[in-house]
Write a protein that holds these residues in place. Structure first.
Motif, PDB file in Angstrom:
ATOM      1  N   GLY A 135      67.080  35.982  57.781  1.00  0.00           N
ATOM      2  CA  GLY A 135      67.793  36.807  58.736  1.00  0.00           C
ATOM      3  C   GLY A 135      69.146  36.259  59.148  1.00  0.00           C
ATOM      4  N   ASP A 136      69.311  34.945  59.118  1.00  0.00           N
ATOM      5  CA  ASP A 136      70.591  34.334  59.459  1.00  0.00           C
ATOM      6  C   ASP A 136      71.432  34.302  58.184  1.00  0.00           C
ATOM      7  OD1 ASP A 136      72.751  32.651  60.048  1.00  0.00           O
ATOM      8  OD2 ASP A 136      71.559  31.467  61.460  1.00  0.00           O
ATOM      9  N   LYS A 137      72.393  35.196  58.104  1.00  0.00           N
ATOM     10  CA  LYS A 137      73.172  35.391  56.879  1.00  0.00           C
ATOM     11  C   LYS A 137      73.993  34.164  56.484  1.00  0.00           C
ATOM     12  CE  LYS A 137      73.140  40.254  57.912  1.00  0.00           C
ATOM     13  NZ  LYS A 137      72.906  40.560  59.290  1.00  0.00           N
ATOM     14  N   ARG A 138      74.204  33.240  57.407  1.00  0.00           N
ATOM     15  CA  ARG A 138      74.916  31.998  57.066  1.00  0.00           C
ATOM     16  C   ARG A 138      74.112  31.157  56.079  1.00  0.00           C
ATOM     17  NH1 ARG A 138      75.596  29.540  62.850  1.00  0.00           N
ATOM     18  NH2 ARG A 138      73.433  30.237  62.809  1.00  0.00           N
ATOM     19  N   TYR A 139      72.812  31.432  55.950  1.00  0.00           N
ATOM     20  CA  TYR A 139      71.946  30.654  55.070  1.00  0.00           C
ATOM     21  C   TYR A 139      71.623  31.365  53.757  1.00  0.00           C
ATOM     22  CZ  TYR A 139      71.378  27.400  58.885  1.00  0.00           C
ATOM     23  OH  TYR A 139      71.613  26.476  59.873  1.00  0.00           O
ATOM     24  N   TRP A 140      72.265  32.488  53.503  1.00  0.00           N
ATOM     25  CA  TRP A 140      72.053  33.187  52.233  1.00  0.00           C
ATOM     26  C   TRP A 140      72.638  32.354  51.091  1.00  0.00           C
ATOM     27  CZ3 TRP A 140      73.282  39.122  52.982  1.00  0.00           C
ATOM     28  CH2 TRP A 140      72.357  39.675  53.862  1.00  0.00           C
ATOM     29  N   HIS A 141      72.023  32.451  49.930  1.00  0.00           N
ATOM     30  CA  HIS A 141      72.491  31.819  48.688  1.00  0.00           C
ATOM     31  C   HIS A 141      72.506  30.292  48.774  1.00  0.00           C
ATOM     32  CE1 HIS A 141      73.544  35.898  47.660  1.00  0.00           C
ATOM     33  NE2 HIS A 141      74.348  35.967  48.707  1.00  0.00           N
ATOM     34  N   LYS A 142      71.560  29.730  49.506  1.00  0.00           N
ATOM     35  CA  LYS A 142      71.478  28.275  49.633  1.00  0.00           C
ATOM     36  C   LYS A 142      70.144  27.722  49.130  1.00  0.00           C
ATOM     37  CE  LYS A 142      74.704  28.070  53.449  1.00  0.00           C
ATOM     38  NZ  LYS A 142      75.743  27.117  53.229  1.00  0.00           N
ATOM     39  N   GLY A 143      69.315  28.569  48.500  1.00  0.00           N
ATOM     40  CA  GLY A 143      68.036  28.105  47.976  1.00  0.00           C
ATOM     41  C   GLY A 143      66.919  28.038  48.999  1.00  0.00           C
ATOM     42  N   ILE A 144      67.185  28.472  50.219  1.00  0.00           N
ATOM     43  CA  ILE A 144      66.181  28.391  51.273  1.00  0.00           C
ATOM     44  C   ILE A 144      65.023  29.343  51.009  1.00  0.00           C
ATOM     45  CG2 ILE A 144      65.809  28.901  53.727  1.00  0.00           C
ATOM     46  CD1 ILE A 144      68.620  27.611  54.151  1.00  0.00           C
ATOM     47  N   ALA A 145      65.306  30.536  50.537  1.00  0.00           N
ATOM     48  CA  ALA A 145      64.239  31.502  50.243  1.00  0.00           C
ATOM     49  C   ALA A 145      63.310  30.954  49.161  1.00  0.00           C
ATOM     50  CB  ALA A 145      64.822  32.846  49.830  1.00  0.00           C
ATOM     51  N   TYR A 146      63.871  30.333  48.135  1.00  0.00           N
ATOM     52  CA  TYR A 146      63.069  29.744  47.069  1.00  0.00           C
ATOM     53  C   TYR A 146      62.117  28.690  47.644  1.00  0.00           C
ATOM     54  CZ  TYR A 146      61.886  27.318  42.738  1.00  0.00           C
ATOM     55  OH  TYR A 146      61.192  26.743  41.699  1.00  0.00           O
ATOM     56  N   THR A 147      62.652  27.783  48.429  1.00  0.00           N
ATOM     57  CA  THR A 147      61.836  26.716  49.028  1.00  0.00           C
ATOM     58  C   THR A 147      60.761  27.291  49.936  1.00  0.00           C
ATOM     59  OG1 THR A 147      63.689  25.174  48.915  1.00  0.00           O
ATOM     60  CG2 THR A 147      61.924  24.648  50.488  1.00  0.00           C
ATOM     61  N   ALA A 148      61.126  28.290  50.735  1.00  0.00           N
ATOM     62  CA  ALA A 148      60.164  28.872  51.673  1.00  0.00           C
ATOM     63  C   ALA A 148      59.027  29.594  50.947  1.00  0.00           C
ATOM     64  CB  ALA A 148      60.882  29.826  52.624  1.00  0.00           C
ATOM     65  N   ILE A 149      59.353  30.362  49.932  1.00  0.00           N
ATOM     66  CA  ILE A 149      58.304  31.073  49.186  1.00  0.00           C
ATOM     67  C   ILE A 149      57.414  30.087  48.448  1.00  0.00           C
ATOM     68  CG2 ILE A 149      57.854  32.673  47.281  1.00  0.00           C
ATOM     69  CD1 ILE A 149      60.462  34.110  48.195  1.00  0.00           C
ATOM     70  N   LYS A 150      58.013  29.082  47.829  1.00  0.00           N
ATOM     71  CA  LYS A 150      57.204  28.079  47.130  1.00  0.00           C
ATOM     72  C   LYS A 150      56.264  27.381  48.098  1.00  0.00           C
ATOM     73  CE  LYS A 150      57.299  24.302  43.851  1.00  0.00           C
ATOM     74  NZ  LYS A 150      55.867  24.248  43.977  1.00  0.00           N
ATOM     75  N   THR A 151      56.769  27.007  49.273  1.00  0.00           N
ATOM     76  CA  THR A 151      55.943  26.354  50.288  1.00  0.00           C
ATOM     77  C   THR A 151      54.797  27.267  50.730  1.00  0.00           C
ATOM     78  OG1 THR A 151      57.814  25.034  51.070  1.00  0.00           O
ATOM     79  CG2 THR A 151      55.969  25.345  52.607  1.00  0.00           C
ATOM     80  N   ALA A 152      55.119  28.515  51.038  1.00  0.00           N
ATOM     81  CA  ALA A 152      54.089  29.459  51.494  1.00  0.00           C
ATOM     82  C   ALA A 152      53.066  29.736  50.399  1.00  0.00           C
ATOM     83  CB  ALA A 152      54.746  30.762  51.955  1.00  0.00           C
ATOM     84  N   THR A 153      53.530  29.941  49.186  1.00  0.00           N
ATOM     85  CA  THR A 153      52.620  30.221  48.064  1.00  0.00           C
ATOM     86  C   THR A 153      51.675  29.044  47.829  1.00  0.00           C
ATOM     87  OG1 THR A 153      54.270  31.653  47.051  1.00  0.00           O
ATOM     88  CG2 THR A 153      52.534  30.845  45.612  1.00  0.00           C
ATOM     89  N   ASP A 154      52.225  27.833  47.813  1.00  0.00           N
ATOM     90  CA  ASP A 154      51.379  26.647  47.631  1.00  0.00           C
ATOM     91  C   ASP A 154      50.347  26.543  48.754  1.00  0.00           C
ATOM     92  OD1 ASP A 154      52.817  26.016  45.351  1.00  0.00           O
ATOM     93  OD2 ASP A 154      53.962  24.386  46.289  1.00  0.00           O
TER      94      ASP A 154
END
Length: 180
Positions: free
Chosen positions: A106-125
């Motif tokens: 939701g905080d657009k300043r953090y778009w395109h920084k790999g945060i979504a990848y890390t968060a999904i991997k963490t949640a999926t694991d």
């Protein structure tokens, strides 16, 4: 509980004060451009949406009765606990051992920084290792190329598609537990 942390972000359990950010992201037109759900466009609609959201938050997300909880949230924050986004897991079918996943940064300043990848991997694991779940799936608009590419990088495979409201095509992707 903290699920993940590095020098940029923390991924933690949800708390009651998260409702403000979650609701503001729920009604953000740019964040929801790939979602056919209508966004309120007047004060009456906004108040109704807010009341409905707050009721669902109290009864389905933060309920004291564990059996009533229908959503598992992984809140993404910076080190000062400012919310950045979330991963949620919902529509959990205990018999089929599956559920649906969603994400929003939701905080657009953090778009395109790999945060979504890390968060999904963490949640999926976490889901595969701590919940009795064998399959996680997503449903997103066919034009949501950033989400489709992201989930493909995380080894989700396209497994279907469907059309809603005669003009909105959803792509379904899944990831199955490596236990199989």
């Amino acid at each position: 509980m903290i699920y993940y942390q590095n020098n940029e972000i923390v991924i933690r359990d949800i708390c009651s004060s998260d409702v403000i950010n979650l609701f503001s992201w729920q009604i953000d037109k740019e964040l929801n451009k790939h979602d056919p759900r209508p966004i309120p466009n007047n004060s009456k609609g906004l108040i109704e949406e807010c009341m409905d959201y707050c009721h669902r938050f109290d009864t389905e997300i933060m309920s004291e009765n564990i059996e009533d909880i229908e959503y598992k949230y992984f809140i993404i924050t910076d080190y000062e606990d400012n919310a950045i986004g979330f991963v949620n897991f919902f529509g959990i079918d205990k018999l089929k051992k599956q559920g649906e996943m969603g994400i929003s940064v939701g905080d657009k300043r953090y778009w395109h920084k790999g945060i979504a990848y890390t968060a999904i991997k963490t949640a999926t694991d976490y889901i595969f290792n701590n919940m009795d779940i064998d399959r996680i799936y997503i449903e997103t608009g066919e034009c949501n190329n950033p989400a489709l590419r992201l989930f493909e990088k995380l080894d989700f495979k396209k497994c279907g598609e469907y059309i809603e409201d005669e003009d909105f095509k959803f792509i379904v992707m899944e990831k199955v537990s490596s236990r199989f």
